[in-house]
Design a protein around this motif. Structure first.
Motif: not given
Length: 449
Positions: A178-191, A298-307
Motif C-alpha cells: 500500500g501507500s506506505l511503500l511510497k510514503t517512506m522510501p520515496d517521499t520520506g527520503t526526498r523530504f 537483484q529483485a528490484r532496481q533502485s531509482h533516482a529520486l526527483a527533488p
C-alpha cells in the motif's frame, strides 16, 4: 585459503610467517588534524616478521571499534595487522559529515600502521564497509601509501537513492503493502534530504572511484541495504573508466550487508560468512583468483529520486504543519474555554467542527511521530493484512478529518444566518485549514489506499 597469506613473500622481500591461532590487542591513539582518535591494533599473537596491515573504515553512524571486533580478530588470525578505531564525533552527526574528513582519518591510521615494526609498509590496505566504501576510495586516491582496497557492502549509487531502496526492502520484508511503500522510501527520503537530515544525500561515489589506482576487491552478500548488482556494475565501470583494470568482484550467498552469516540478508548472525576472510586473504596474497563472480539476482532496481517541488519542500511542509497544528489546537482550546464558561454552542453547527479539529490535530501529530519512528527504526510496527496498524489508524483519522470538514461546511452554510461574526471567523479558519490538510494528507499517502 588463509594459509596462502601466511606463505606470502611480499615484493619487498619480507617473508610473512604463518599466522598464529590467537591474536593480540594493543590500544593506540593517533591524530587526524585537530582530533585524537582512539583505536586498537589487533595482530597475530607471537608472529615474527612483517605482515600486511589493514585499516577498518566504519559504516554509517557513531560507530566504535567494538562493532568490528569479529572482523579484526578474524583478519588477525589470517595474518593481518588490523587497526580498528572509534569514529570521530567532532564534525560527524546525523545532519553533518564530510567523507573527505573521514578519509583523512583513515589515512592517519595508515600512517600509524606504517610506523610499526610488524607491518610491511608496502602492504597496507584500506577496508571500507557500507559508508566506509565511499570514504576509502577518496583516501586511496590521495595516497600512494595505500597498496590495496577492500570494499564490503559498498553502494555504487548516492546515499539518498540507497536509503530509499533499503527502506522499501525492509518494509516489504515486514509484509507491508500500500501507500506506505511510497510514503517512506520515496517521499520520506526526498523530504529528509531536502531538510538536511540525510547528510551527503547526493554524494556521487564514481568520481573518487575513477581516481583509484590500487587493486580493488569488492564483496557483497545477499545485500538488502546496498543494491548489489547495480553497485557492482557501477563500481567496476567507474574503476575501469579511470584506467584501473585490477578489479575483483565477489558475492557470498547467505550473508548480510556486512558479510555476517544470514539466512535472508536481513538478520545478522554473530559469525562472519564462511569463505569471506579466506577470499580476502588469498586475494591480498596474490594467490586468489581475479575473475569476477556472476552478478547476483537483484529483485528490484533502485531509482533516482526527483527533488521536491517548491510547494513540496521541507520549508513549505514545516509551514503547513505549524499552521495546521496551531489552527486545529486553537479551535479546540476555544471550545474548551466556551464550555468552561458555560456559553452555548453556535446554533446549527453541531459537533462536526470539534471532530474536524480533534481528528485533524491527531492526524498531523500522529503522522509526525510515526514518520520519525519508521525513519529511525526502519520498522513499521505491528502489521495486519499488509497494513501497519498505526498507519491504518492515521489513514482512518485523515479520512475522518476530510468527512468532518465536508459536514462542517454544509452545516455552516445552512446555519449562516444565525451564526455570529466571531463564529464565522473561527469556522472559516477551520475550513481554510482543512483545505491545507487534504492536499497535505494526499501528498503523504494518508488518503491513498
Amino acid at each position: 585459503m588463509i594459509v596462502a597469506l601466511a606463505a606470502l613473500v611480499v615484493a619487498s622481500g619480507v617473508a610473512v610467517a604463518r599466522p598464529a591461532a590467537a591474536s593480540s590487542e594493543q590500544g593506540v591513539e593517533f591524530r587526524s588534524g585537530e582530533v585524537t582518535l582512539h583505536g586498537t591494533v589487533t595482530a597475530p599473537a607471537g608472529a615474527a616478521g612483517r605482515r600486511p596491515g589493514i585499516v577498518l573504515v566504519h559504516g554509517a553512524g557513531p560507530e566504535t571499534r567494538a562493532k568490528y571486533q569479529a572482523e579484526a580478530q578474524a583478519m588477525a588470525r589470517a595474518g593481518f595487522v588490523v587497526l580498528s578505531y572509534d569514529k570521530r564525533t567532532a564534525g560527524y552527526s546525523l545532519t553533518q559529515r564530510s567523507y573527505a574528513q573521514l578519509a583523512d582519518d583513515a589515512l592517519a591510521g595508515v600512517q600509524l600502521l606504517s610506523r610499526r615494526a610488524d607491518v610491511a609498509p608496502d602492504k597496507i590496505g584500506l577496508w571500507g564497509f557500507s559508508e566506509g566504501g565511499w570514504v576509502v576510495p577518496l583516501a586511496a586516491s590521495r595516497s600512494a601509501q595505500v597498496s590495496y582496497v577492500v570494499l564490503v557492502g559498498t553502494s555504487g549509487v548516492s546515499p539518498a537513492r540507497e536509503s530509499a531502496w533499503a527502506m522499501e526492502n525492509k518494509l516489504r520484508h515486514e509484509g507491508v503493502a500500500g501507500s506506505l511503500l511510497k510514503t517512506m522510501p520515496d517521499t520520506g527520503t526526498r523530504f529528509l534530504a531536502d531538510a538536511g537530515l540525510l547528510a551527503e544525500a547526493d554524494y556521487d561515489p564514481r568520481p573518487a572511484l575513477r581516481r583509484v589506482r590500487q587493486p580493488v576487491l569488492a564483496l557483497w552478500g545477499d545485500d538488502q541495504k546496498s543494491p548489489p548488482a547495480e553497485s557492482a556494475t557501477a563500481i567496476e565501470k567507474a574503476l575501469r573508466d579511470g584506467g584501473n583494470t585490477d578489479v575483483t568482484l565477489r558475492f557470498f550467498p547467505h550473508a548480510d550487508h556486512k558479510l555476517h552469516a544470514s539466512a535472508d540478508g536481513f538478520q545478522r548472525g554473530a559469525q562472519l560468512t564462511p569463505g569471506y576472510i579466506d577470499t580476502m586473504a588469498s586475494w591480498v596474497a596474490g594467490q586468489g583468483h581475479r575473475a569476477n563472480d556472476t552478478l547476483p539476482h537483484q529483485a528490484r532496481q533502485s531509482h533516482a529520486l526527483a527533488p521536491l517541488a517548491r510547494y513540496e519542500a521541507s520549508g513549505a511542509q514545516a509551514t503547513a504543519f505549524l499552521f495546521m497544528v496551531v489552527s486545529f489546537a486553537a479551535y479546540l482550546l476555544a471550545e474548551l474555554v466556551r464550555r468552561l464558561r458555560g456559553r452555548p454552542r453556535a446554533p446549527g453547527t453541531g459537533r462536526a467542527p470539534r471532530w474536524l479539529a480533534a481528528a485533524g490535530l491527531a492526524t498531523v501529530l500522529g503522522f509526525l511521530s510515526y514518520f520519525g519512528f519508521v525513519a529511525t527504526t526502519l520498522s513499521p510496527g505491528p502489521v495486519s493484512g499488509n497494513r501497519p496498524a498505526l498507519w491504518l489508524v492515521l489513514q482512518l483519522l485523515a479520512v475522518g478529518t476530510a468527512l468532518a470538514a465536508v459536514v462542517t461546511a454544509i452545516r455552516w452554510w445552512q446555519a449562516r444566518a444565525s451564526v455570529t461574526g466571531r463564529t464565522h471567523a473561527r469556522l472559516g479558519l477551520l475550513l481554510l485549514t482543512s483545505t491545507v490538510f487534504v492536499p497535505w494528507a494526499l501528498f503523504w499517502g494518508l488518503m491513498v489506499p
